[in-house]
Write a protein that holds these residues in place. Structure first.
Motif, mmCIF file in Angstrom:
data_model
loop_
_atom_site.group_PDB
_atom_site.id
_atom_site.type_symbol
_atom_site.label_atom_id
_atom_site.label_comp_id
_atom_site.label_asym_id
_atom_site.label_seq_id
_atom_site.Cartn_x
_atom_site.Cartn_y
_atom_site.Cartn_z
ATOM 1 N N LEU A 181 47.561 60.729 29.100
ATOM 2 C CA LEU A 181 46.323 60.060 28.511
ATOM 3 C C LEU A 181 46.221 59.138 27.496
ATOM 4 O O LEU A 181 45.731 58.118 27.398
ATOM 5 N N LEU A 182 47.079 59.710 26.397
ATOM 6 C CA LEU A 182 47.348 58.694 25.512
ATOM 7 C C LEU A 182 47.810 57.468 25.762
ATOM 8 O O LEU A 182 47.422 56.225 25.181
ATOM 9 N N TRP A 183 48.742 57.352 26.347
ATOM 10 C CA TRP A 183 49.650 56.172 26.846
ATOM 11 C C TRP A 183 48.763 55.287 27.738
ATOM 12 O O TRP A 183 48.669 54.138 27.728
ATOM 13 N N ILE A 184 47.757 55.958 28.339
ATOM 14 C CA ILE A 184 46.870 55.140 29.173
ATOM 15 C C ILE A 184 45.758 54.383 28.504
ATOM 16 O O ILE A 184 45.174 53.310 28.462
ATOM 17 N N VAL A 185 45.126 55.284 27.495
ATOM 18 C CA VAL A 185 44.087 54.910 26.590
ATOM 19 C C VAL A 185 44.281 53.829 25.513
ATOM 20 O O VAL A 185 43.558 53.050 24.783
ATOM 21 N N SER A 186 45.621 53.978 24.851
ATOM 22 C CA SER A 186 46.064 53.551 23.743
ATOM 23 C C SER A 186 46.619 52.015 24.172
ATOM 24 O O SER A 186 47.199 51.586 25.226
ATOM 25 N N LYS A 187 46.336 50.931 23.468
ATOM 26 C CA LYS A 187 46.482 49.540 23.591
ATOM 27 C C LYS A 187 47.867 49.259 23.092
ATOM 28 O O LYS A 187 48.523 48.203 23.492
ATOM 29 N N TRP A 188 48.258 49.936 22.197
ATOM 30 C CA TRP A 188 49.741 49.850 21.343
ATOM 31 C C TRP A 188 50.623 50.184 22.332
ATOM 32 O O TRP A 188 51.086 51.227 22.981
ATOM 33 N N ARG A 189 51.682 49.358 22.367
ATOM 34 C CA ARG A 189 53.129 49.542 23.069
ATOM 35 C C ARG A 189 54.112 49.333 21.981
ATOM 36 O O ARG A 189 54.272 48.169 21.467
ATOM 37 N N PRO A 190 55.318 50.036 21.976
ATOM 38 C CA PRO A 190 56.309 49.872 21.334
ATOM 39 C C PRO A 190 57.061 48.593 21.798
ATOM 40 O O PRO A 190 57.360 48.376 22.983
ATOM 41 N N LYS A 191 57.641 47.761 20.643
ATOM 42 C CA LYS A 191 58.884 46.897 21.069
ATOM 43 C C LYS A 191 60.083 47.441 20.783
ATOM 44 O O LYS A 191 60.273 48.428 20.220
#
Length: 485
Positions: free
Chosen positions: A187-197
């Motif tokens: 769920l955190l990956w779904i709602v969070s807009k931040w993605r690691p580079k």
């Protein structure tokens, strides 16, 4: 001042809403599981929980606090923290896969080997969402975090009860932990807009570790302190005894962590925004008073009603937990003072002082445990009570140097609430010696004591109660009435 108060109240509101719902749900689930499972089952889970709590400190530790405290946080900092957490998660996953037979042999519990190997997957899953959670925390967006925690807890809790009914025993508790972590992570990956580079900065790593490393060391020592009693009981006594202790201690922490935990989570990012020491001290003293006003009363009420509560909810087989819970409460009711003091050290960038303090406190705890060991399980619990008093005095000595708010000043602010709470719970205490049923004692004693406490606060014209409870409640009622009209 107003914006900080608004930010704090909004954050605490959503944190408490989330915690209250989760606690209420887990409370019901806990009652069902306590009736389906045995004290031995909970004791075995408690043994492996000792080691996993330490591992989670490394995974969720210093980098999270570093990002919150960092004024000029960049995306490179976040990516660096993300990949560092992943590496730590993989490291501990492998460590537990290899060391599980040794841990099982040390505690003479063979089933621990398989339990630890399966549960280690949860550490790996948790390492993928530390940064996302941190970013929501930094923005004081606790609404999102609360909803995700709720969905994870509800889904995993229902699954656990189903598996327990199917006869899976302690494995239902293991699967519950894995399911809860997996659902929250997705769920955190779904709602969070931040993605690691795919980038990593050694310069950023060193900068964050210089601040977060001391916090990590401090939290590790805090976790060692928190798990020390369970470790001693797990090794020296039976899993059954540890199960009694774990259930009593968990019940003791139920109210304390739900209230103080919300304020700790909100207070650090809010206090970190405070520019001057005068404002910092003003806000900090109110945090101390508000939490003490609520926690002292609720913990003392829980203490006097421990026996009828445990027997009514969990049946007579858990009766021993009530006595242990009463002892533990006498120390744990002061834990919020220590936690708020620690936040001050972090806000002021005094991680070195906090680390030295925690080393000293951990040393004292182990000395007390060694001295109390021969008195059995009750002696171990009494050692915890003495430890909390030593810890508060040591923290207060340092806070006086930093912001001029030391041990005696803190005691002067909180002792009135301790005395009023002690007087207010007297009706419930008297009722425990009557022939009334356990349910009647809980209902009549609880309601009477709550009303008595509110009456004392109003009669005393307590400024904290009037400002943060009474006035806000009246305003809400007035707004509601206006809308209706």
């Amino acid at each position: 001042m107003a914006s900080l108060r608004s930010l704090t109240l909004n954050g605490v509101k959503w944190y408490l809403i989330g915690d209250s719902v989760i606690i209420a749900f887990n409370f019901v689930i806990g009652i069902i599981l306590a009736r389906l499972l045995t004290p031995e089952d909970f004791g075995i889970i408690g043994v492996y929980g000792i080691f996993f709590a330490l591992a989670e400190i490394f995974i969720n530790g210093g980098f999270s606090m570093s990002l919150i405290q960092k004024k000029d946080m960049s995306d490179l900092d976040c990516s660096t923290a993300f990949w560092a957490n992943i590496i730590v998660g993989i490291f501990f996953f492998l460590i537990f896969e290899l060391s599980s037979p040794l841990i099982a042999s040390f505690f003479n519990i063979p089933v621990l080997t398989d339990i630890i190997r399966v549960s280690a997957i949860g550490l790996l899953i948790g390492s993928f969402t530390v940064v996302q959670t941190t970013l929501f925390t930094k923005r004081v967006e606790f609404k999102t975090i609360s909803i995700i925690r709720f969905l994870g807890s509800v889904s995993a809790g229902l699954l656990c009860v189903f598996l327990a009914y199917q006869g899976l025993g302690l494995w239902s508790l293991v699967i519950q932990g894995l399911a809860s972590g997996l659902i929250r992570s997705v769920l955190l990956w779904i709602v969070s807009k931040w993605r690691p580079k795919f980038e990593f900065s050694w310069q950023s790593f060193r900068a964050m570790f210089s601040f977060g490393g001391r916090i990590l060391g401090t939290r590790l020592l805090e976790s060692l302190s928190g798990q020390a009693s369970a470790f001693v009981l797990g090794k020296a006594f039976s899993p059954r005894d540890l199960g009694y202790y774990q259930k009593g201690a968990a019940f003791s922490r139920l109210l304390s962590t739900s209230i103080s935990g919300a304020l700790f989570g909100v207070s650090f990012p809010v206090l970190a925004k405070t520019k001057d020491d005068e404002t910092l001290l003003y806000i900090y003293r109110r945090y101390i008073k508000v939490t003490s006003m609520v926690i002292f009363f609720m913990m003392l009420l829980l203490c006097v009603l421990a026996h009828p509560l445990i027997v009514f909810l969990y049946t007579d087989k858990w009766e021993m937990s009530a006595i242990l819970m009463q002892i533990v409460i006498l120390g744990l009711m002061f834990d919020h003072i220590i936690g708020l003091n620690n936040n001050i050290f972090n806000v002021k960038g005094k991680g070195d002082i906090l680390l030295r303090l925690q080393i000293a406190k951990t040393t004292i705890l182990f000395i007390l445990l060694c001295l109390s060991f021969k008195f059995g399980i009750y002696g171990v619990c009494v050692a915890e009570v003495l430890y909390y008093q030593c810890a508060i005095a040591m923290c207060g000595y340092q806070t006086k140097k930093i912001i001029g708010y030391g041990y005696f000043s803190q005691m002067k602010d909180i002792l009135p609430y301790l005395l009023m709470s002690g007087i207010a719970v007297s009706p419930a205490f008297v009722l425990t010696y009557t022939a009334l049923s356990n349910l009647a004692v809980l209902l009549i004693g609880g309601i009477t004591s709550i009303l008595f406490y509110i009456s004392i606060l109003i009669f005393r014209k307590d400024p904290i109660f009037l400002q943060y409870v009474w006035n806000d409640t009246r305003i809400i009622k007035m707004r509601t009435k206006l809308k209706i009209n």
